[in-house]
Design an enzyme around this catalytic site. Structure first.
Site, mmCIF file in Angstrom:
data_model
loop_
_atom_site.group_PDB
_atom_site.id
_atom_site.type_symbol
_atom_site.label_atom_id
_atom_site.label_comp_id
_atom_site.label_asym_id
_atom_site.label_seq_id
_atom_site.Cartn_x
_atom_site.Cartn_y
_atom_site.Cartn_z
ATOM 1 N N LYS A 1 1.339 -1.679 -0.246
ATOM 2 C CA LYS A 1 -0.198 0.231 -0.489
ATOM 3 C C LYS A 1 1.014 1.318 0.455
ATOM 4 C CE LYS A 1 -1.784 2.056 3.802
ATOM 5 N NZ LYS A 1 -1.380 2.780 4.257
ATOM 6 N N ASN A 2 1.745 1.075 1.067
ATOM 7 C CA ASN A 2 2.686 2.945 0.560
ATOM 8 C C ASN A 2 3.492 2.234 0.029
ATOM 9 O OD1 ASN A 2 1.342 3.334 3.305
ATOM 10 N ND2 ASN A 2 2.810 2.847 4.655
ATOM 11 N N ARG B 1 -4.995 10.330 3.512
ATOM 12 C CA ARG B 1 -4.223 11.010 3.720
ATOM 13 C C ARG B 1 -3.053 10.941 2.425
ATOM 14 N NH1 ARG B 1 -1.291 14.032 7.318
ATOM 15 N NH2 ARG B 1 0.904 14.213 7.343
ATOM 16 N N CYS C 1 -6.101 8.057 8.696
ATOM 17 C CA CYS C 1 -6.305 7.571 9.477
ATOM 18 C C CYS C 1 -5.898 8.127 10.779
ATOM 19 C CB CYS C 1 -5.302 6.612 10.098
ATOM 20 S SG CYS C 1 -5.781 4.352 9.994
ATOM 21 N N ARG D 1 -0.655 14.327 12.872
ATOM 22 C CA ARG D 1 -0.580 14.781 10.860
ATOM 23 C C ARG D 1 -0.810 15.843 10.675
ATOM 24 N NH1 ARG D 1 -2.102 8.083 9.348
ATOM 25 N NH2 ARG D 1 0.159 8.825 8.249
ATOM 26 N N ASP E 1 3.453 20.660 8.248
ATOM 27 C CA ASP E 1 4.621 21.710 8.107
ATOM 28 C C ASP E 1 5.844 21.233 7.030
ATOM 29 O OD1 ASP E 1 4.558 19.983 10.231
ATOM 30 O OD2 ASP E 1 5.991 21.478 11.103
ATOM 31 N N ASP F 1 3.462 1.243 12.118
ATOM 32 C CA ASP F 1 3.227 0.607 11.642
ATOM 33 C C ASP F 1 2.947 -0.809 12.149
ATOM 34 O OD1 ASP F 1 1.690 2.607 10.183
ATOM 35 O OD2 ASP F 1 2.440 1.683 8.242
ATOM 36 N N ARG G 1 -9.139 -0.118 4.018
ATOM 37 C CA ARG G 1 -7.953 0.678 3.624
ATOM 38 C C ARG G 1 -6.912 0.144 2.862
ATOM 39 N NH1 ARG G 1 -7.066 5.214 7.175
ATOM 40 N NH2 ARG G 1 -4.966 5.317 5.720
HETATM 41 C C1 UD1 Z 1 3.570 7.215 6.637
HETATM 42 C C2 UD1 Z 1 2.954 6.090 5.703
HETATM 43 C C3 UD1 Z 1 2.042 5.299 7.336
HETATM 44 C C4 UD1 Z 1 3.481 5.623 8.438
HETATM 45 C C5 UD1 Z 1 4.200 6.749 8.373
HETATM 46 C C6 UD1 Z 1 5.633 6.194 8.820
HETATM 47 C C7 UD1 Z 1 1.599 6.039 3.732
HETATM 48 C C8 UD1 Z 1 0.927 6.011 2.451
HETATM 49 N N1 UD1 Z 1 1.760 6.042 5.042
HETATM 50 O O1 UD1 Z 1 3.315 8.069 6.745
HETATM 51 O O2 UD1 Z 1 1.597 4.189 6.943
HETATM 52 O O3 UD1 Z 1 2.754 4.977 9.950
HETATM 53 O O4 UD1 Z 1 4.999 7.087 7.248
HETATM 54 O O5 UD1 Z 1 6.161 5.219 9.353
HETATM 55 O O6 UD1 Z 1 2.453 6.150 3.000
HETATM 56 N N2 UD1 Z 1 5.508 14.788 10.699
HETATM 57 C C9 UD1 Z 1 5.193 16.203 11.249
HETATM 58 N N3 UD1 Z 1 4.703 17.505 9.543
HETATM 59 C C10 UD1 Z 1 5.083 17.417 8.526
HETATM 60 C C11 UD1 Z 1 4.718 15.284 8.113
HETATM 61 C C12 UD1 Z 1 5.031 14.888 9.521
HETATM 62 O O7 UD1 Z 1 5.491 16.747 12.134
HETATM 63 O O8 UD1 Z 1 5.081 17.715 7.554
HETATM 64 C C13 UD1 Z 1 5.089 14.166 11.623
HETATM 65 C C14 UD1 Z 1 3.758 13.235 11.685
HETATM 66 O O9 UD1 Z 1 2.926 13.513 12.994
HETATM 67 C C15 UD1 Z 1 4.938 12.007 13.147
HETATM 68 C C16 UD1 Z 1 5.510 11.427 11.656
HETATM 69 O O10 UD1 Z 1 6.295 13.687 11.370
HETATM 70 O O11 UD1 Z 1 4.234 12.331 13.761
HETATM 71 C C17 UD1 Z 1 5.875 10.871 10.560
HETATM 72 O O12 UD1 Z 1 5.097 11.349 9.752
HETATM 73 P P1 UD1 Z 1 5.470 10.986 8.391
HETATM 74 O O13 UD1 Z 1 6.656 10.201 8.190
HETATM 75 O O14 UD1 Z 1 5.203 11.909 7.287
HETATM 76 O O15 UD1 Z 1 4.111 10.013 7.692
HETATM 77 P P2 UD1 Z 1 3.217 9.448 6.711
HETATM 78 O O16 UD1 Z 1 4.084 10.158 5.201
HETATM 79 O O17 UD1 Z 1 1.952 10.540 7.083
#
Ligand code: UD1
Length: 429
Positions: free
Chosen positions: A21-22, A91, A115, A120, A123, A315, A407
């Site tokens: 999926k990811n 997302r 989720c 999330r 920024d 995950d 999902r």
């Molecule tokens: C992706 C995965 C998700 C997995 C996560 C961490 C997909 C579709 N989803 O989510 O399954 O759990 O990686 O391995 O691939 N953060 C910020 N600001 C930002 C971006 C992130 O503060 O702009 C924080 C998030 O709130 C979180 C952390 O950074 O606490 C990690 O987020 P991120 O690695 O970006 O996860 P996703 O890409 O949302």
């Protein structure tokens, strides 16, 4: 919708693990960057993929399924805005920002859903775009981005965010000059996105490490790409074998999941590659067979901390919370990625688990039995953990809001059936 799982049976059988999926979600966003047809083979039929392709179709792309092949032609995309309802579904829709900016130099999207596992924010994505010369404004829940300046050639993420890394890559592949991305995420899904983009003609190096270098090319061409298996889905069904004292053989594509194998060994499983590397069905992606068996119950793990790859994946955290709830002894699980990811503990407690959560730490004292109960999936991975708990429990476990599991999991009831686990899915009366 709910899923009922009958506990008390050993998971025994063979299973082919679906595409990741990811990995596929950013690729779907990446199809926007090219005017020719892109084919994704072994594409999982899951709701997040449906939500992403519905967005593409809505903005003018042609989307066609043929078995597990998904063909996308974004040549005639003409809408540069994604509305609230569409973005709210998934997302990963935030990744269309990188795709649209790369192709059209502008993009508009409502704040994405996904989720409910914490705040999330996005920024890091916006800051990176800004450094790359994009001006963005947030108004009424919508983000509008426009490419205004050439921007810097070097971008440094404050945290190796998976999504922000993907957005930078998607934007940079058609951007003039070289982009050096520092503190990039190293997840296998990032490496896979880069493989995929290279198969379309992109010039990317360093993926899998901290620094990724992307040299902009003039155009990308169509491709046919075969997806590797999903490491978390592998762990989910392997957890069922582990939890039930079972013995299961997994056919996985493109990767042997060495870290995931090790996590299973830590809790007492026997895990080995059978050596039956199967004939590649598509292109060059080979299949491997991994066997997981467990005759002696679950072993407690003194301390596990989730973190960016190669640390333990967030995950898989809920899955291990379920598994360790019936371990011999006490385990500590610390969550360092998302701030709201222990909510499944309340559901596991209803089934008899002894889990104490304090801040970002959960202390799990193994119990000798769990009992079937009506519980609720609170997000995708908690739903998966409850399926595992259902296999471990005595009696029937009813998991409500099981649409959340769909999902990310393709036909979970059928897949559990392949391992001899009785489960059924039904709509609420
Ligand atoms: C992706 C995965 C998700 C997995 C996560 C961490 C997909 C579709 N989803 O989510 O399954 O759990 O990686 O391995 O691939 N953060 C910020 N600001 C930002 C971006 C992130 O503060 O702009 C924080 C998030 O709130 C979180 C952390 O950074 O606490 C990690 O987020 P991120 O690695 O970006 O996860 P996703 O890409 O949302």
């Amino acid at each position: 919708m709910y899923i009922e799982v009958e506990g008390g049976r050993k998971a025994v059988g063979d299973l082919t693990v679906q595409g990741a999926k990811n990995a596929v979600l950013p690729m779907i966003a990446g199809t926007l960057l090219c005017k020719e047809t892109v084919v994704l083979e072994r594409c999982p039929k899951i709701h997040d993929v449906d939500a992403m392709t519905a967005i593409l179709a809505d903005i003018g792309a042609e989307v066609e399924w043929d078995g597990d092949r998904l063909a996308i032609n974004a040549g005639s995309v003409d809408r540069l805005a994604i509305t609230q309802q569409e973005a709210g579904e998934v997302r990963a829709s935030v990744l269309f920002l990188g795709g649209m900016l790369g192709r059209f130099g502008q993009a508009e999207i409502c704040l994405p859903g996904g989720c409910s596992i914490g705040e999330r924010p996005i920024d890091f994505h916006m800051k990176a775009f800004e450094e790359m010369g994009v001006v963005s404004a947030l108004k009424d829940g919508k983000i509008r981005c426009v490419r205004e300046r050439p921007g810097s050639g070097t971008v440094r993420l404050p945290y190796p965010s998976v999504g922000a890394t993907e957005n930078v890559i998607l934007y940079a592949v058609l951007r003039a000059g070289e982009t050096v991305l520092k503190n990039a995420a190293k997840e296998p899904e990032i490496v896979e996105l880069c493989h995929f983009m290279r198969s379309m003609g992109a010039d990317i190096a360093g993926d899998g490490g901290d620094t990724i270098r992307i040299r902009g090319v003039k155009r990308l061409h169509g491709t046919a790409y075969c997806l590797k298996s999903d490491r978390i889905v592998f762990l989910t069904y392997a957890a069922m074998a582990a939890a039930s004292g079972g013995d299961a053989c997994f056919r996985v594509c493109g990767d042997t999941f060495r870290y995931e194998q090790e996590y299973l060994r830590q809790i007492g499983c026997r895990v080995w590659e059978t050596g039956n590397a199967c004939e590649p069905k598509y292109g060059a992606a080979p299949f491997y067979e991994i066997r997981v068996s467990n005759g002696g119950g679950i072993r407690a793990v003194p301390y596990i901390r989730t973190g960016p790859y190669p640390a333990f994946p967030t995950d898989a955290q809920s899955l291990f919370l379920a598994l360790l709830s019936k371990a011999y002894g006490e385990s500590i699980l610390e969550e360092s990625v998302f701030e709201n990811r222990f909510r499944v503990a309340s559901q596991l407690r209803k089934m008899g688990a002894d889990i104490e959560v304090a801040g970002q730490r959960a202390c799990i004292r193994g119990v000798t039995r769990l009992h079937g109960e009506t519980v609720r999936a609170l997000d995708l991975r908690s739903g998966a953990a409850l399926m595992v708990a259902g296999v471990m429990a005595d009696g029937v476990t009813r998991i409500e809001d099981s649409h959340l599991i769909l999902r990310g999991y393709e036909r979970p009831v059928e897949q559990m059936g392949m391992l001899g686990i009785q489960a059924r899915q039904a709509r609420d009366e």
